[in-house]
Write an enzyme that holds these catalytic residues in place. Sequence first.
Site: not given
Length: 158
Positions: A49-51
């Site tokens: 999700l952060c990527t």
Amino acid sequence: MSTAPVKLAIGDAAPAFDLPTAGGGRVTLEELRGAPAVIWFYPAANTSLCTRQACDLRDNHQMFLDAGYRVVGISPDPVEALDRFVAEQDLPYTLASDESHQTMAAYGAWGEKNMYGRIVEGTIRSTFAIDAEGELTLVKYRVGTPKHIDLLRTTLAL
């Protein structure tokens, strides 16, 4: 259990910070004065999700530049992990390390959260916009990754 996190609001002064960045520099709130900025807090570099969130910001970075915004991502990762994240994802904006969690706590982006049914302490995915004078113009806790860019585009009229 920790104390209740800070909850900032539009119109509040952005809390000051001074953090090391990918590439060996530093970023401070004082340095950001004079132009608006978007600051986003995320749990961990190179996670799914952060990527996705980082790449959405990368792919729309020109929209922020055109409106005069500087983009700063802050996570608890060490600088070395941020250097890898920047290199692997070709990220054009500043990533800062808050290993002590002090800046995240000052913004209310560190605290208890429900992760897969368990209460854990960690980064609360959050986004803030700051005007040229250091006043918050957007405060959004528990940002949904798929809607992040649309939220910023609409709220900041980009």
